[in-house]
Scaffold this active site. Structure first.
Site, mmCIF file in Angstrom:
data_model
loop_
_atom_site.group_PDB
_atom_site.id
_atom_site.type_symbol
_atom_site.label_atom_id
_atom_site.label_comp_id
_atom_site.label_asym_id
_atom_site.label_seq_id
_atom_site.Cartn_x
_atom_site.Cartn_y
_atom_site.Cartn_z
ATOM 1 N N HIS A 1 0.963 1.363 -13.020
ATOM 2 C CA HIS A 1 1.675 0.164 -13.459
ATOM 3 C C HIS A 1 3.172 0.480 -13.482
ATOM 4 O O HIS A 1 3.571 1.542 -13.976
ATOM 5 C CB HIS A 1 1.184 -0.237 -14.859
ATOM 6 N N ARG B 1 -15.645 -14.716 -9.946
ATOM 7 C CA ARG B 1 -15.072 -13.381 -10.085
ATOM 8 C C ARG B 1 -16.196 -12.333 -10.133
ATOM 9 O O ARG B 1 -16.078 -11.242 -9.563
ATOM 10 C CB ARG B 1 -14.237 -13.327 -11.373
ATOM 11 N N ASP C 1 -3.819 -3.623 -18.182
ATOM 12 C CA ASP C 1 -2.748 -2.643 -18.411
ATOM 13 C C ASP C 1 -2.889 -1.914 -19.753
ATOM 14 O O ASP C 1 -1.885 -1.571 -20.406
ATOM 15 C CB ASP C 1 -1.360 -3.292 -18.275
ATOM 16 N N ALA D 1 9.496 6.846 -8.051
ATOM 17 C CA ALA D 1 8.853 7.664 -9.093
ATOM 18 C C ALA D 1 7.333 7.520 -9.026
ATOM 19 O O ALA D 1 6.601 8.495 -9.212
ATOM 20 C CB ALA D 1 9.375 7.252 -10.470
ATOM 21 N N GLU D 2 6.848 6.307 -8.740
ATOM 22 C CA GLU D 2 5.397 6.095 -8.613
ATOM 23 C C GLU D 2 4.817 7.008 -7.544
ATOM 24 O O GLU D 2 3.741 7.598 -7.711
ATOM 25 C CB GLU D 2 5.105 4.628 -8.255
ATOM 26 N N GLY E 1 0.779 -1.237 0.000
ATOM 27 C CA GLY E 1 0.000 0.000 0.000
ATOM 28 C C GLY E 1 0.806 1.279 0.000
ATOM 29 O O GLY E 1 0.285 2.333 0.368
ATOM 30 N N SER E 2 2.061 1.219 -0.477
ATOM 31 C CA SER E 2 2.850 2.456 -0.411
ATOM 32 C C SER E 2 2.321 3.524 -1.370
ATOM 33 O O SER E 2 2.402 4.723 -1.069
ATOM 34 C CB SER E 2 4.331 2.169 -0.668
ATOM 35 N N ASN E 3 1.774 3.120 -2.513
ATOM 36 C CA ASN E 3 1.175 4.128 -3.404
ATOM 37 C C ASN E 3 -0.067 4.748 -2.772
ATOM 38 O O ASN E 3 -0.301 5.959 -2.894
ATOM 39 C CB ASN E 3 0.836 3.513 -4.760
ATOM 40 N N ARG F 1 -5.858 -7.906 -8.738
ATOM 41 C CA ARG F 1 -6.951 -8.783 -9.164
ATOM 42 C C ARG F 1 -7.424 -8.335 -10.533
ATOM 43 O O ARG F 1 -7.638 -7.132 -10.748
ATOM 44 C CB ARG F 1 -8.169 -8.646 -8.240
HETATM 45 C C1 GAR Z 1 3.523 -0.988 -7.332
HETATM 46 O O1 GAR Z 1 4.817 -1.028 -7.873
HETATM 47 C C2 GAR Z 1 2.499 -0.940 -8.435
HETATM 48 O O2 GAR Z 1 2.881 -0.163 -9.539
HETATM 49 C C3 GAR Z 1 2.383 -2.388 -8.809
HETATM 50 O O3 GAR Z 1 2.413 -3.077 -7.591
HETATM 51 C C4 GAR Z 1 3.183 -2.328 -6.658
HETATM 52 C C5 GAR Z 1 2.333 -2.111 -5.433
HETATM 53 O O4 GAR Z 1 3.076 -1.518 -4.404
HETATM 54 N N1 GAR Z 1 1.190 -2.653 -9.555
HETATM 55 C C6 GAR Z 1 1.115 -3.554 -10.517
HETATM 56 O O5 GAR Z 1 2.038 -4.283 -10.832
HETATM 57 C C7 GAR Z 1 -0.237 -3.642 -11.199
HETATM 58 N N2 GAR Z 1 -0.106 -4.284 -12.479
HETATM 59 P P1 GAR Z 1 2.337 -0.776 -3.227
HETATM 60 O O6 GAR Z 1 1.324 -1.772 -2.664
HETATM 61 O O7 GAR Z 1 3.435 -0.482 -2.231
HETATM 62 O O8 GAR Z 1 1.682 0.458 -3.770
#
Ligand code: GAR
Length: 223
Positions: free
Chosen positions: A118, A74, A154, A182-183, A21-23, A100
């Protein structure tokens, strides 16, 4: 401005996570600025043990754990997810490490209102193991993309990208860390623009009104 007026002007955003969950944290932290145009009104995880869910709870956020294993199809899980998002009165859904696949029906319900991040420069390296595949391909510039969600994984109008250099000796982990930093800068910035209605979406393309350009070239390696 009163608190009420301030909140009314903001778009209500539900964030979907599956793990760390860092984003999501970077979105929550950005949304604390008084002039940020979005409020994070719920954090929803398909994994009850997601560490990000604990963090969001500790911050007093509204959290929902929806264990996908408890649903036989689903479609049934997606119905429950949609209901949870609607319960929070969200106008925008931000997927942030939500791992998911979604049914086309769910994506259609949030058409042009669901974002995803992504860890690659789309349309290159869709799917999983993006960092290892970018290294195996020998790219010199990698990065991340925030886009509108379409039914095919994606894909969808690209709202923003950030690029980082690939450095000799990088492993998938070191590259992932550089891209993740960067995200954390990209997603809050793009959600801010999106919530402020700065984009026109035409089918599979997003146009940013009044875009400005500060950098004209990136080099990797720099010499
Ligand atoms: C992040 O790098 C995100 O871009 C990626 O999962 C990670 C989640 O990190 N997402 C994907 O690969 C989706 N296709 P986070 O839980 O620390 O945000």
């Amino acid at each position: 401005m009163t608190n009420t007026a301030h909140n009314q002007a903001r778009k209500r955003v539900a964030v979907l996570i599956s793990g760390r969950g860092s984003n999501m944290m970077s979105l929550v932290e950005a949304s604390r600025a008084h002039d940020y145009p979005a409020d994070i009104v719920s954090v929803i995880s398909n994994r009850p043990d997601a560490p990000g869910l604990d963090w969001a709870g500790s911050q007093g956020m509204n959290t929902v754990a929806l264990d996908h294993k408890a649903y036989t199809t689903r479609a049934a899980f997606d119905d429950a997810l949609h209901a949870a998002i609607e319960d929070s009165d969200a106008e925008i859904v931000a997927c942030a490490g939500f791992m998911r696949l979604m049914t086309p029906e769910l994506v259609a319900k949030w058409h042009n209102r669901m974002l995803n991040i992504h860890p690659a420069l789309l349309p290159s390296f869709k799917g999983l193991d993006t960092h290892a595949r970018a290294l195996a391909a020998g790219v010199r510039i990698a990065g991340c993309t925030v886009h509108i969600v379409r039914p095919e994984m994606d894909t969808g109008p690209i709202l923003g990208q950030a690029a980082v250099p690939v450095i000799d000796g990088d492993t998938p982990d070191t590259l992932a860390q550089r891209i993740l930093a960067a995200e954390h800068r990209l997603y809050p910035r793009i959600l801010s623009l999106f919530a402020a209605d700065a984009y026109d979406i035409h089918q599979d393309l997003a146009h940013l009104r009044a875009a400005s350009l500060k950098t004209t070239m990136l080099f990797s390696p720099e010499t």
